[in-house]
Scaffold this motif. Structure first.
Motif, PDB file in Angstrom:
ATOM      1  N   SER A 132       0.895  -1.828  -0.124  1.00 33.10           N
ATOM      2  CA  SER A 132       0.013   0.095  -0.033  1.00 33.10           C
ATOM      3  C   SER A 132       0.759   1.317   0.124  1.00 33.10           C
ATOM      4  CB  SER A 132      -0.948  -0.331   0.849  1.00 33.10           C
ATOM      5  OG  SER A 132      -1.889  -1.151   1.205  1.00 33.10           O
ATOM      6  N   SER A 133       1.914   1.185   0.774  1.00 31.08           N
ATOM      7  CA  SER A 133       3.041   2.363   0.680  1.00 31.08           C
ATOM      8  C   SER A 133       3.976   2.618  -0.418  1.00 31.08           C
ATOM      9  CB  SER A 133       3.197   2.142   1.874  1.00 31.08           C
ATOM     10  OG  SER A 133       2.682   2.243   3.569  1.00 31.08           O
ATOM     11  N   LEU A 134       4.225   1.358  -1.712  1.00 34.60           N
ATOM     12  CA  LEU A 134       4.699   1.670  -1.750  1.00 34.60           C
ATOM     13  C   LEU A 134       4.755   2.395  -3.303  1.00 34.60           C
ATOM     14  CD1 LEU A 134       7.846  -0.181  -2.504  1.00 34.60           C
ATOM     15  CD2 LEU A 134       6.103  -1.608  -4.077  1.00 34.60           C
ATOM     16  N   GLY A 135       3.864   3.002  -3.082  1.00 28.11           N
ATOM     17  CA  GLY A 135       3.306   4.610  -4.598  1.00 28.11           C
ATOM     18  C   GLY A 135       4.302   5.903  -3.554  1.00 28.11           C
ATOM     19  N   ASN A 136       4.125   5.743  -2.218  1.00 27.07           N
ATOM     20  CA  ASN A 136       4.220   6.440  -2.135  1.00 27.07           C
ATOM     21  C   ASN A 136       6.001   6.897  -1.526  1.00 27.07           C
ATOM     22  OD1 ASN A 136       2.448   8.015  -1.778  1.00 27.07           O
ATOM     23  ND2 ASN A 136       1.522   7.191   0.637  1.00 27.07           N
ATOM     24  N   ILE A 137       6.807   5.857  -1.667  1.00 29.92           N
ATOM     25  CA  ILE A 137       7.658   5.511  -1.300  1.00 29.92           C
ATOM     26  C   ILE A 137       8.462   5.690  -2.379  1.00 29.92           C
ATOM     27  CG2 ILE A 137      10.053   4.066  -0.115  1.00 29.92           C
ATOM     28  CD1 ILE A 137       8.140   2.581   1.420  1.00 29.92           C
ATOM     29  N   SER A 138       7.782   5.396  -3.575  1.00 34.42           N
ATOM     30  CA  SER A 138       8.917   5.871  -4.641  1.00 34.42           C
ATOM     31  C   SER A 138       8.616   7.086  -4.483  1.00 34.42           C
ATOM     32  CB  SER A 138       7.785   5.090  -5.684  1.00 34.42           C
ATOM     33  OG  SER A 138       8.817   5.053  -6.768  1.00 34.42           O
ATOM     34  N   ASN A 139       7.808   8.007  -4.714  1.00 32.89           N
ATOM     35  CA  ASN A 139       7.852   8.770  -5.242  1.00 32.89           C
ATOM     36  C   ASN A 139       8.913  10.135  -4.717  1.00 32.89           C
ATOM     37  OD1 ASN A 139       5.418   9.210  -6.912  1.00 32.89           O
ATOM     38  ND2 ASN A 139       4.289   8.681  -5.413  1.00 32.89           N
ATOM     39  N   ASN A 140       9.077   9.754  -3.092  1.00 33.10           N
ATOM     40  CA  ASN A 140      10.173  10.305  -2.648  1.00 33.10           C
ATOM     41  C   ASN A 140      11.512   9.475  -2.547  1.00 33.10           C
ATOM     42  OD1 ASN A 140       8.372  11.972  -1.072  1.00 33.10           O
ATOM     43  ND2 ASN A 140       7.764  10.758  -0.893  1.00 33.10           N
ATOM     44  N   MET A 141      11.719   8.945  -3.603  1.00 35.95           N
ATOM     45  CA  MET A 141      13.605   8.138  -3.624  1.00 35.95           C
ATOM     46  C   MET A 141      14.060   8.793  -4.258  1.00 35.95           C
ATOM     47  SD  MET A 141      13.828   4.588  -2.118  1.00 35.95           S
ATOM     48  CE  MET A 141      14.960   3.870  -2.790  1.00 35.95           C
ATOM     49  N   PRO A 142      15.480   8.884  -3.871  1.00 33.53           N
ATOM     50  CA  PRO A 142      16.188   9.682  -4.636  1.00 33.53           C
ATOM     51  C   PRO A 142      16.450   9.975  -5.494  1.00 33.53           C
ATOM     52  CG  PRO A 142      16.472   8.850  -2.212  1.00 33.53           C
ATOM     53  CD  PRO A 142      16.050   8.387  -2.905  1.00 33.53           C
ATOM     54  N   MET A 143      16.264  10.150  -6.764  1.00 28.28           N
ATOM     55  CA  MET A 143      17.281  10.738  -7.922  1.00 28.28           C
ATOM     56  C   MET A 143      17.707  11.048  -9.323  1.00 28.28           C
ATOM     57  SD  MET A 143      14.017   8.447  -9.614  1.00 28.28           S
ATOM     58  CE  MET A 143      12.507   7.449  -9.228  1.00 28.28           C
ATOM     59  N   GLN A 144      19.086  10.991  -7.742  1.00 23.71           N
ATOM     60  CA  GLN A 144      20.084  11.747  -8.135  1.00 23.71           C
ATOM     61  C   GLN A 144      21.352  10.893  -7.061  1.00 23.71           C
ATOM     62  OE1 GLN A 144      21.244  13.127 -10.798  1.00 23.71           O
ATOM     63  NE2 GLN A 144      18.913  14.188 -11.587  1.00 23.71           N
ATOM     64  N   PRO A 145      22.318  10.386  -7.841  1.00 19.96           N
ATOM     65  CA  PRO A 145      22.919  10.584  -8.839  1.00 19.96           C
ATOM     66  C   PRO A 145      22.319  10.113  -9.964  1.00 19.96           C
ATOM     67  CG  PRO A 145      25.124   9.691  -7.793  1.00 19.96           C
ATOM     68  CD  PRO A 145      23.196   9.666  -6.877  1.00 19.96           C
ATOM     69  N   ARG A 146      21.827   8.878  -9.343  1.00 19.59           N
ATOM     70  CA  ARG A 146      21.273   7.846 -11.337  1.00 19.59           C
ATOM     71  C   ARG A 146      20.234   7.316 -11.040  1.00 19.59           C
ATOM     72  NH1 ARG A 146      24.746   5.000  -8.295  1.00 19.59           N
ATOM     73  NH2 ARG A 146      23.710   2.500  -7.256  1.00 19.59           N
ATOM     74  N   PRO A 147      19.032   7.137 -11.905  1.00 22.04           N
ATOM     75  CA  PRO A 147      17.658   6.982 -11.082  1.00 22.04           C
ATOM     76  C   PRO A 147      17.372   6.426 -10.623  1.00 22.04           C
ATOM     77  CG  PRO A 147      18.424   7.039 -13.531  1.00 22.04           C
ATOM     78  CD  PRO A 147      18.976   7.198 -13.284  1.00 22.04           C
ATOM     79  N   SER A 148      16.210   5.716  -9.946  1.00 16.40           N
ATOM     80  CA  SER A 148      16.119   4.133  -8.834  1.00 16.40           C
ATOM     81  C   SER A 148      15.091   3.678  -9.258  1.00 16.40           C
ATOM     82  CB  SER A 148      16.693   3.952  -7.459  1.00 16.40           C
ATOM     83  OG  SER A 148      16.133   5.296  -7.008  1.00 16.40           O
ATOM     84  N   SER A 149      15.102   2.444  -8.888  1.00 18.92           N
ATOM     85  CA  SER A 149      13.481   1.949  -9.392  1.00 18.92           C
ATOM     86  C   SER A 149      13.162   0.548  -8.344  1.00 18.92           C
ATOM     87  CB  SER A 149      13.442   0.708 -10.860  1.00 18.92           C
ATOM     88  OG  SER A 149      12.430  -0.215 -10.842  1.00 18.92           O
ATOM     89  N   LEU A 150      11.822   0.587  -8.122  1.00 19.84           N
ATOM     90  CA  LEU A 150      11.316  -0.253  -6.946  1.00 19.84           C
ATOM     91  C   LEU A 150      10.529  -1.289  -7.382  1.00 19.84           C
ATOM     92  CD1 LEU A 150       9.746   1.902  -3.679  1.00 19.84           C
ATOM     93  CD2 LEU A 150      12.654   0.816  -4.247  1.00 19.84           C
ATOM     94  N   LEU A 151      10.748  -1.799  -8.987  1.00 26.35           N
ATOM     95  CA  LEU A 151      10.343  -2.770 -10.289  1.00 26.35           C
ATOM     96  C   LEU A 151      10.057  -3.888  -9.361  1.00 26.35           C
ATOM     97  CD1 LEU A 151      10.182  -1.528 -13.932  1.00 26.35           C
ATOM     98  CD2 LEU A 151       7.834  -2.260 -11.757  1.00 26.35           C
ATOM     99  N   SER A 152      11.633  -4.366  -9.023  1.00 25.15           N
ATOM    100  CA  SER A 152      11.485  -5.569  -8.042  1.00 25.15           C
ATOM    101  C   SER A 152      11.215  -5.876  -7.087  1.00 25.15           C
ATOM    102  CB  SER A 152      13.569  -5.990  -7.996  1.00 25.15           C
ATOM    103  OG  SER A 152      13.810  -4.940  -6.886  1.00 25.15           O
ATOM    104  N   ILE A 153      10.693  -4.938  -5.853  1.00 22.84           N
ATOM    105  CA  ILE A 153       9.854  -4.760  -5.075  1.00 22.84           C
ATOM    106  C   ILE A 153       8.913  -5.221  -4.585  1.00 22.84           C
ATOM    107  CG2 ILE A 153       9.086  -4.462  -2.670  1.00 22.84           C
ATOM    108  CD1 ILE A 153      12.015  -2.480  -2.625  1.00 22.84           C
ATOM    109  N   SER A 154       8.073  -4.526  -6.209  1.00 24.79           N
ATOM    110  CA  SER A 154       7.105  -4.287  -6.959  1.00 24.79           C
ATOM    111  C   SER A 154       6.101  -5.928  -7.178  1.00 24.79           C
ATOM    112  CB  SER A 154       6.510  -3.553  -7.453  1.00 24.79           C
ATOM    113  OG  SER A 154       4.612  -3.526  -7.852  1.00 24.79           O
ATOM    114  N   LEU A 155       7.536  -6.742  -7.877  1.00 17.66           N
ATOM    115  CA  LEU A 155       7.087  -8.166  -9.115  1.00 17.66           C
ATOM    116  C   LEU A 155       6.844  -8.590  -7.316  1.00 17.66           C
ATOM    117  CD1 LEU A 155       7.010  -9.539 -11.081  1.00 17.66           C
ATOM    118  CD2 LEU A 155       9.553 -10.132 -10.815  1.00 17.66           C
ATOM    119  N   LYS A 156       7.942  -8.685  -6.600  1.00 15.60           N
ATOM    120  CA  LYS A 156       7.381  -9.931  -5.591  1.00 15.60           C
ATOM    121  C   LYS A 156       6.674 -10.316  -4.389  1.00 15.60           C
ATOM    122  CE  LYS A 156      12.284  -9.893  -4.280  1.00 15.60           C
ATOM    123  NZ  LYS A 156      13.423  -9.853  -2.947  1.00 15.60           N
ATOM    124  N   LEU A 157       6.042  -8.417  -4.717  1.00 10.37           N
ATOM    125  CA  LEU A 157       4.268  -8.528  -3.969  1.00 10.37           C
ATOM    126  C   LEU A 157       3.096  -8.921  -5.024  1.00 10.37           C
ATOM    127  CD1 LEU A 157       4.552  -4.863  -2.236  1.00 10.37           C
ATOM    128  CD2 LEU A 157       4.648  -7.008  -1.839  1.00 10.37           C
TER     129      LEU A 157
END
Length: 878
Positions: free
Chosen positions: A670-695
């Motif tokens: 339920s909180s993964l969207g909010n967490i993703s919106n606040n993940m630092p994107m610098q100095p390179r972008p990041s992704s939580l897709l692997s965590i989302s796939l497990k869920l």
């Protein structure tokens, strides 16, 4: 007819005609005769129609009155167990079950108060309360019948109707059943709205019922009755309050020997003064009155405050306890009203305030420890008043002779009390009092001394957790209390530069319990040791800190959050053995990441100045890899690690409980969207897709549903597009690994569309619509005809439409249809896509066996959406 009459003589034609006229049975030939049909044209049909309408109007006029009386009498008969007439006209004296009587009492109170209500007349308690009672009373559709009957009921309008209601409640108030008397007490506030259109004598009868219930032997009945007076005083007339209610409670307070009645009188007076908060309170009426009315109101207030003053010196310690509890509720209301009254009333308010505060201060030295105990519990309210007086500078403000220094002196005296319980409570309330004093004018030396005392208390109870006093429940209770007020303290102390003074307390309150002692049998940890089980209650202190993370993080600068808060959250809270702590921490995690991200951006702006610095940056100020790794481990299903013996489990028993851990995964999903919106994107972008796939592949349906929702998967996928559509050659090895993980995750999601497990296909249907919506928002890449984007968009849309057209499971088809409806309603460009139209037309001529009504309705909605946005007249037939 016979050919001969009685006596044997022949029947004449006149006699035959007379018989036919009397019996009016026309023959078949007469009915067929055209003259019979023509004769009906001579009737006055217009006149008959008007007469019928007038009769119906008269019946409709009398129907509401009859219906109202019938409903009221039906409730009264059911409640009073009186004889009731059945459809066959017989009477029965069968006993009505008590739950049914409770239902009818609440129903009667609600119906009686209809005329004074501002809502649409819907029966609130029938709609959302007492479902169990209704099920016992009404088998079949009786509840629905009652709601239909009550729909147009417009409250009590006549004295006869008021008599029916009042008779019922007078009877119930003296029943032997405590449940019925308690129900009667709960209904008094609602019933007080019922008599606005009738004689005021019914308000007097209502108050008499309340006075009877105040003398009840059951404490729950008395408590419910006391609580209702705040609502009663807002609905009855001022005359009834001044002439009946207030004189009665004052008389009881001064003349009644029963201490319980004096306590009830104090509680009633408090509820009269404070009110329910929904309208103008009695206090506002008294101080805002003018001329003779205002003078009379002030006299009334003098008498009521006099009752409170006498209660502070009452011979019964329970009455004195009640005074303390009520005085700290009335005093703030008096203090608030000083900003809105005339200067002429200021002296009266000041006198009343001082009477309440002087009584409180006097009881801080009471001979009974229970009274002093209640003073400690209520001291934070006095601290708020003192801080308000030191901050609000207004010539109209009434002085209270209570300062922050005086509050600190009282607290210091109580902390050295002879009673051990009073001392322990001061330790528990220390943080609350400290937070309530600020931002008042507190002496800096005394403030520092209070902070040091708070930290010493936390250090002492934390040290004793594994010592000889580990069995004392009070130690853990003090830790829990200190933790519960830490957020409020931090909010007040951090802005004035006092965070470094309380950071040690934060670390101690966040620390896990000591490990369990080894077992004497096999040397493993003894999870059944009573001392360790008691210490395991320490998770409640960490739980209070976790609940306060938002307040703590928002009170501190980003660099301090990164330095002091993030390491503890990552090391302790997200790895906690207690699921509840992890759940609350996950829900607060996006606030932490938001501050961390802002701190990293600030550091990026000054990085050029520090390029040649010899010391490396602290580990916590770098990437969010530790948090991502922790979230990834939390997303895994722990049921695979459960074994028969907790000692042989690959994980601790508390973490291996799959029944509890799935709730952790649900909160993470339920909180993964909010967490993703606040993940630092610098100095390179990041992704939580692997965590989302497990869920998304979680064995629990609710977890999969939350992970595929718009609030979760849409934002995770959208924030991953920067990484997915970037150029890997310019990255480091760690960046390439992250890119590979995200690419593999989205490929796995696409493969779910052709899975043999129908739940995975349904999950793909739910996710694909959100992914397509995120892709459709990449306008710049769409204009540039980005091959990666177009290929992914085409693949997802094709797979989704294939599920709509040909999946064998109706639940999968329905999920795919819902996804298309949501997608097309937000992205009109998809409506005219050939793939979509082809998939929807593919089953036009197929058999509709297997389609349920929900799927048919979804297809119709999809067809309507497409027609609205694209004007392509397609029928999504079943």
């Amino acid at each position: 007819f016979g050919s001969r009459a009685k006596g044997g003589r022949p029947v004449t034609e006149d006699e035959r005609a007379k018989v036919l006229e009397e019996e009016k049975y026309p023959t078949l030939d007469e009915l067929r005769d055209s003259t019979a049909i023509e004769s009906t044209n001579s009737l006055d049909l217009v006149g008959l129609k008007q007469l019928k309408q007038e009769e119906e109007e008269e019946e409709e006029k009398s129907l509401p009155l009859r219906k109202k009386r019938t409903i009221l009498e039906e409730c009264a008969e059911s409640i009073l167990n009186e004889a009731r007439n059945h459809s066959d006209g017989q009477e029965t004296n069968e006993e009505v079950p008590e739950p049914q009587i409770v239902y009818h009492v609440k129903r009667l109170a609600e119906l009686a108060s209809r005329s004074a209500r501002s809502d649409d007349g819907e029966d609130d308690f029938l709609r959302d309360g007492d479902g169990g009672v209704r099920n016992q009373e009404n088998k079949g559709n009786h509840n629905h019948r009652h709601q239909e009957e009550d729909k147009n009921f417009n409250g009590i309008q006549t004295n006869e109707e008021a008599d029916i209601v009042m008779t019922v409640f007078e009877t119930i108030a003296e029943r032997e059943s405590a449940l019925l008397r308690e129900t009667c007490a709960e209904s008094l506030g609602l019933l007080s709205r019922a008599f606005l259109a009738v004689d005021s004598i019914y308000e007097e009868k209502l108050l008499e019922i309340a006075f009877v219930l105040l003398e009840d032997d059951d404490p729950d009945v008395v408590k419910k009755t006391e609580e209702q007076f705040s609502v009663i005083c807002e609905n009855i007339t001022r005359d009834s309050i001044d002439r009946i209610l207030i004189p009665h409670v004052i008389n009881v307070m001064f003349k009644e020997n029963d201490e319980q009645l004096r306590i009830s009188s104090l509680n009633v007076m408090k509820n009269i003064l404070v009110g329910s908060g929904n309208s103008t309170t009695f206090v506002e009426h008294c101080y805002h009155g003018t001329n003779s009315i205002g003078e009379k109101d002030l006299e009334t207030m003098d008498e009521m405050i006099g009752c409170f003053s006498s209660a502070s010196q009452d011979k019964s310690y329970r009455v004195r306890e009640t005074f303390i509890q009520n005085a700290v509720e009335v005093a703030p209301r008096l203090r608030e009203i000083t900003l809105t009254v005339d200067a002429s009333k200021m002296a009266a308010i000041e006198t009343h305030l001082r009477a309440l505060i002087d009584g409180f201060v006097l009881l801080c030295e009471d001979e009974n420890w229970a009274v002093r105990f209640n003073c400690v519990k209520s001291l934070h309210a006095l601290a708020k008043i003192s801080s308000w007086d030191s901050v609000v500078v207004d010539k109209k403000s009434a002085g209270t002779d209570i300062s922050t220094d005086k509050v600190l002196d009282l607290f210091d005296k109580l902390s050295n009390d002879v009673s051990k319980k009073v001392q322990l409570l001061t330790s528990c309330e220390l943080g609350n009092v400290l937070a309530s004093l600020l931002p008042g004018d507190v002496n800096d030396a005394k403030l520092s001394g209070m902070i040091q005392k708070y930290c010493d208390t936390v250090r002492e109870v934390s040290t004793n957790r594994s010592g000889a006093n580990a069995k004392d429940d009070d130690i853990e209770q003090i830790r829990i209390s200190c933790a519960s007020y830490f957020g409020a303290m931090c909010e007040k102390l951090a802005p004035i530069g006092k965070w470094d003074d309380i950071v040690e307390a934060f670390r101690l309150l966040s620390s896990p319990p000591p490990p369990p002692p080894p077992s004497a049998i096999d040397g493993h940890a003894n999870h059944s040791d009573p001392n360790w089980l008691l210490n395991s209650n320490a998770h409640k202190a960490r739980l209070e800190i976790a609940k306060s993370l938002e307040t703590i993080v928002n009170s501190l600068p980003g660099d301090i959050v990164v330095r002091d808060i993030c390491p503890i959250v990552e090391a302790t809270f997200l790895n906690d053995l207690n699921d509840e702590v992890k759940i609350v921490t996950i829900s607060q995690l996006h606030y932490l990441l938001q501050k961390k991200c802002s701190a990293m951006m600030k550091n990026e702006g000054t990085s050029d100045e520090n390029k040649n610095a010899s010391s490396p940056p602290p580990p916590s100020s770098g990437r969010s890899a530790p948090i991502v790794n922790l979230l990834s481990s939390l997303a895994e299903d722990s049921s695979a690690y459960v074994s028969l013996s907790p000692l042989k489990s690959r994980k601790p028993a508390a973490a291996a409980d799959s029944v509890g851990s799935w709730r952790v995964r649900l909160e993470l999903a339920s909180s993964l969207g909010n967490i993703s919106n606040n993940m630092p994107m610098q100095p390179r972008p990041s992704s939580l897709l692997s965590i989302s796939l497990k869920l998304l592949k979680d064995p629990v349906h609710d977890v999969r549903k939350a992970a595929s929702s718009m609030d979760s998967f849409y934002y995770v996928f959208k924030n991953s597009l920067t990484l997915l559509f970037s150029e890997p050659p310019t990255w480091s090895s760690s960046s390439r690994a992250e890119y590979k993980d995200a690419s593999n995750a989205i490929e796995s999601v696409i493969k779910m569309a052709s899975s043999k497990i129908w739940t995975e296909r349904r999950t793909f249907a739910e996710c694909s619509g959100r992914a397509l919506l995120a892709l459709g928002e990449q306008e710049e890449r769409i204009q540039k005809q980005d091959k990666k984007l177009l290929q992914m968009q085409n693949t997802l849309l094709t797979k989704l439409c294939f599920l709509v057209a040909s999946d064998a499971v109706s639940s999968v088809r329905l999920a795919a249809l819902e996804a298309l409806v949501e997608l097309i309603s937000k992205d009109n460009s998809i409506a005219s896509d050939a793939i979509v139209l082809s998939a929807l037309e593919s089953d036009r001529n197929e058999d509709s066996v297997g389609l349920n009504a929900i799927e048919v309705e979804a297809r119709e909605r999809l067809s309507n959406v497409i027609n609205e946005v694209s004007f392509s007249k397609i029928t999504v037939s079943s």
